[in-house]
Design a protein around this motif. Structure first.
Motif: not given
Ligand SMILES: Cc1cc2nc3c(=O)[nH]c(=O)nc-3n(C[C@H](O)[C@H](O)[C@H](O)COP(=O)(O)OP(=O)(O)OC[C@H]3O[C@@H](n4cnc5c(N)ncnc54)[C@H](O)[C@@H]3O)c2cc1C
Length: 190
Positions: A115-121
């Motif tokens: 899951l992409i939580d935030a850009p780069g996370k």
């Protein structure tokens, strides 16, 4: 602390695993996340297993028409379970092959649902896919957890000029004043 990579690719289908190999070859610390089978739809459900089934059907057809070729094939029949088993075996071989390629190219495999939580996370949870349960995670695969991707860096040892990955008018950090010639690109990147 979240383990960090330059590039994290979600999904190991033909799009993902080829990208991962290339990214690693360019010097990026690369990871690929997969929740089901390495190789994605194509190797495991689509292109490859269907062609293996079609091949069995084709050979069956030839055997039914053996006489047309001057051959004798009596009591031609089929064993559907064996046909499917062969198809699964072909997929498994190629699926193992992708695991080998990941290892060979030093791409870290992360097993689970990304899951992409935030850009780069990226958070990876245990695989909950409707896909057949896979116990084939390659040896050494990483598991669920938090991961970071930072694409701001240039590939190690390649300066800031990986223009093939970008363009002749942009280098890794931004626009360049004068477009590079193809040979300048080559000397900077390869
Ligand atoms: C029956 C069938 C036959 C086909 N035959 C052919 C053919 O003969 N020739 C051809 O060129 N194409 C064929 N295709 C099409 C081909 O399978 C697709 O074009 C190809 O698989 C697309 O590759 P991809 O990497 O984009 O995605 P996919 O192969 O779909 O791979 C995506 C991968 O990402 C994983 N994934 C997705 N989301 C997450 C997440 N959040 N976290 C972790 N993992 C995730 C999935 O588990 C999967 O492994 C066929 C397709 C089907 C269904």
């Amino acid at each position: 602390m979240a383990e960090s990579f330059d590039i994290i690719i979600i999904g190991s289908g033909p799009g993902g695993y080829v990208t991962a190999i290339r990214a690693a070859q360019l010097g990026f610390k690369t990871a690929i996340v997969e929740r089901a089978y390495l190789g994605g739809i194509c190797l495991n459900w689509g292109c490859i297993p269907t062609k293996a089934l079609l091949r069995s059907a084709e050979i069956f057809h030839y055997m039914q028409h053996a006489k047309d070729y001057g051959l004798v094939a009596e009591k031609v029949s089929y064993d559907a379970a064996a046909v499917v088993k062969r198809s699964r075996g072909v997929s498994k071989r190629l699926n193992d092959g992708v695991g080998f390629l990941m290892k060979k190219n030093k791409v870290s495999v992360i097993w689970g649902e990304a899951l992409i939580d935030a850009p780069g996370k990226v958070t990876v949870k245990p695989a909950i896919s409707e896909a057949p349960k896979n116990s084939d995670a390659p040896k050494g695969a990483l598991g669920p957890g938090a991961y970071e991707a930072s694409t701001s860096s240039s590939p190690p040892g390649r300066g800031h000029g990986c223009c093939r990955a970008l363009s002749r008018t942009r280098n890794w950090c931004g626009p360049i004043s004068k477009p590079w010639s193809p040979s300048a690109c080559r000397s900077r990147c390869w």
